[in-house]
Motif scaffolding. Structure first.
Motif, short mmCIF file in Angstrom:
data_model
loop_
_atom_site.label_atom_id
_atom_site.label_comp_id
_atom_site.label_asym_id
_atom_site.label_seq_id
_atom_site.Cartn_x
_atom_site.Cartn_y
_atom_site.Cartn_z
N ASN A 17 10.74 5.03 -1.97
CA ASN A 17 9.88 4.23 -1.11
C ASN A 17 10.31 2.77 -1.20
O ASN A 17 10.40 2.21 -2.30
CB ASN A 17 8.43 4.40 -1.56
CG ASN A 17 7.44 3.69 -0.68
OD1 ASN A 17 7.57 2.48 -0.46
ND2 ASN A 17 6.44 4.40 -0.19
N LYS A 29 0.85 -1.18 0.00
CA LYS A 29 0.00 0.00 0.00
C LYS A 29 0.89 1.24 0.00
O LYS A 29 1.72 1.41 0.89
CB LYS A 29 -0.93 0.01 1.21
CG LYS A 29 -2.06 1.02 1.12
CD LYS A 29 -3.09 0.81 2.20
CE LYS A 29 -4.26 1.77 2.06
NZ LYS A 29 -5.02 1.55 0.81
N GLY A 82 -2.28 1.86 -4.82
CA GLY A 82 -2.18 3.31 -4.76
C GLY A 82 -3.53 3.98 -4.59
O GLY A 82 -3.68 5.17 -4.86
N GLY A 83 -4.54 3.20 -4.12
CA GLY A 83 -5.87 3.75 -3.92
C GLY A 83 -6.71 3.67 -5.19
O GLY A 83 -6.25 3.17 -6.23
N ASP A 112 1.15 5.49 -0.46
CA ASP A 112 0.46 6.78 -0.43
C ASP A 112 0.96 7.63 -1.59
O ASP A 112 2.13 8.01 -1.64
CB ASP A 112 0.73 7.49 0.89
CG ASP A 112 -0.06 8.78 1.04
OD1 ASP A 112 -0.65 9.24 0.05
OD2 ASP A 112 -0.08 9.33 2.16
N LYS A 113 0.09 7.91 -2.53
CA LYS A 113 0.51 8.64 -3.73
C LYS A 113 0.88 10.09 -3.45
O LYS A 113 1.46 10.76 -4.31
CB LYS A 113 -0.58 8.57 -4.80
CG LYS A 113 -1.88 9.30 -4.45
CD LYS A 113 -2.87 9.14 -5.58
CE LYS A 113 -4.21 9.82 -5.27
NZ LYS A 113 -5.19 9.63 -6.36
N TYR A 114 0.54 10.59 -2.26
CA TYR A 114 0.82 11.97 -1.93
C TYR A 114 2.17 12.16 -1.23
O TYR A 114 2.57 13.27 -0.93
CB TYR A 114 -0.29 12.54 -1.05
CG TYR A 114 -1.64 12.53 -1.72
CD1 TYR A 114 -1.92 13.39 -2.80
CD2 TYR A 114 -2.63 11.65 -1.32
CE1 TYR A 114 -3.15 13.38 -3.43
CE2 TYR A 114 -3.88 11.63 -1.95
CZ TYR A 114 -4.13 12.49 -2.99
OH TYR A 114 -5.34 12.48 -3.62
N VAL A 115 2.87 11.07 -0.98
CA VAL A 115 4.17 11.15 -0.30
C VAL A 115 5.23 11.65 -1.28
O VAL A 115 5.28 11.23 -2.44
CB VAL A 115 4.57 9.77 0.27
CG1 VAL A 115 6.00 9.79 0.79
CG2 VAL A 115 3.61 9.37 1.38
#
Length: 347
Positions: free
Chosen positions: A18, A7, A178-179, A9-12
């Motif tokens: 990563n 999982k 990525g959601g 977080d695309k906003y990181v």
């Protein structure tokens, strides 16, 4: 096979460092296949240069081998490695729509990409996805990545990682979560190998938008004429189908309700695909709202998820409203027609 799920977080910031992106990129370089999010749908990625990796994509999906794969890149400079020429109109379109949901067909250099990825054709479809996680993974891998939708062939395309797990868990090496995706329908496919570009598959980038950049754009006749062989090999196959037979209904709400009532009297469990504005008009076993008719982009974003939801509701038959066949509505109706196998009931 154990399917890793990461999982992300695309906003990181600095996604490329990563550890989960690094792990997924390592698997791609090892010629394993990994599902990744894009702004359209989740893709099933593999090294486009390697026959073994590409074969794993086809095997996991159960995809016909004459159906070529779209190649995803993170940098336009990668094109010169495997594309024979970049026409001026293609350059203008890349400048305007990349990164984004537009796949452009180019002539290819021989001996670079796996012939399995291109189905032995002399052309290839390429796009640069507009999703930070996808771009980070593509950059980290350093590879052109072949990536069709990450679903079992013929089923609705996945717009969440959960959809991918539902279809492919145990069949692939990993899934980068990525959601939810945004656009919801696959990219527009545009053949730029001819003087006048030709739309082979409608998507979020519309004919009207393309023509503002390069002038006249044609559509493959097979998009509107059922007796014409499609230029894109994959477009001849049934796609996006839920488990229950789906029928498009052209007519009033009362006509659609009449069809529902007739099937209920036969003892069938009936589903209706409607919009938020009209869902309350129907008395069916299951009515699922698919976005707002006043905002067709919301319909596109919800369509594949709603088609999958009908499977969980165990309906016997589905009736769907129709949508305006303009703008992104053209892509919506193309996907609905494929889902229904062109089954249409007219009032």
């Amino acid at each position: 096979m154990i399917t890793n799920v990461w999982k992300v977080d695309k906003y990181v910031d600095n996604l490329g460092n990563n550890p989960q992106i690094v792990d997924a990129a390592d698997l791609l370089r090892q010629n394993e296949v990994v599902a990744l999010p894009t702004e359209t749908v989740y893709g099933l990625g593999g090294n486009a240069k390697n026959d073994e990796a590409v074969s794993k994509i086809f095997a996991a999906k159960g995809r016909p081998v004459d159906n070529p794969l779209i190649i995803h890149i993170a940098d336009q400079n990668q094109l010169c490695e495997f594309v024979d020429e970049v026409p001026e109109k293609a350059s203008l379109l890349m400048e305007r729509f990349w990164p984004g949901p537009l796949t452009i067909i180019f002539k290819i250099k021989s001996g670079v990409l796996s012939e399995k990825a291109t189905a032995g054709l002399g052309t290839v479809g390429v796009r640069m996805p507009d999703h930070p996680v996808a771009l980070a993974l593509l950059k980290a891998s350093g590879l052109p990545i072949a990536a069709p939708s990450a679903n079992s062939s013929g089923k609705p395309s996945p717009t969440t990682a959960e959809h991918v797990i539902e279809d492919l868990e145990g069949k692939i090496a990993g899934i980068v979560d990525g959601g939810p995706t945004g656009v919801g329908v696959e990219s527009t496919v545009l053949d730029c190998t001819e003087a006048i570009p030709v739309i082979l598959r409608p998507g979020a980038v519309t004919k009207e938008q393309l023509e503002k950049v390069v002038g006249e754009v044609r559509e493959d006749r097979a998009l509107t004429e059922t007796d014409v062989k499609p230029k894109a090999p994959g477009m001849k196959y049934t796609h996006y189908a839920p488990n229950a037979p789906l029928y498009m209904v052209s007519g009033s709400h009362s006509f659609l309700q009449k069809l529902v009532s007739e099937k209920q009297r036969e003892g069938l469990r009936v589903g209706v695909l409607a919009t938020e504005e009209s869902a309350s008009d129907y008395q069916a076993d299951i009515v699922l709202a698919c976005g707002k008719r006043g905002d067709l982009e919301t319909v596109a974003a919800a369509l594949f998820g709603v088609l999958r939801d009908f499977n969980h509701e165990r309906v016997d038959i589905i009736f769907s409203e129709m949508f305006p066949n303009t703008g992104v509505g053209h892509a919506i109706m193309n996907r609905l027609q494929k889902s229904a196998g062109n089954k249409l009931i007219t009032e």
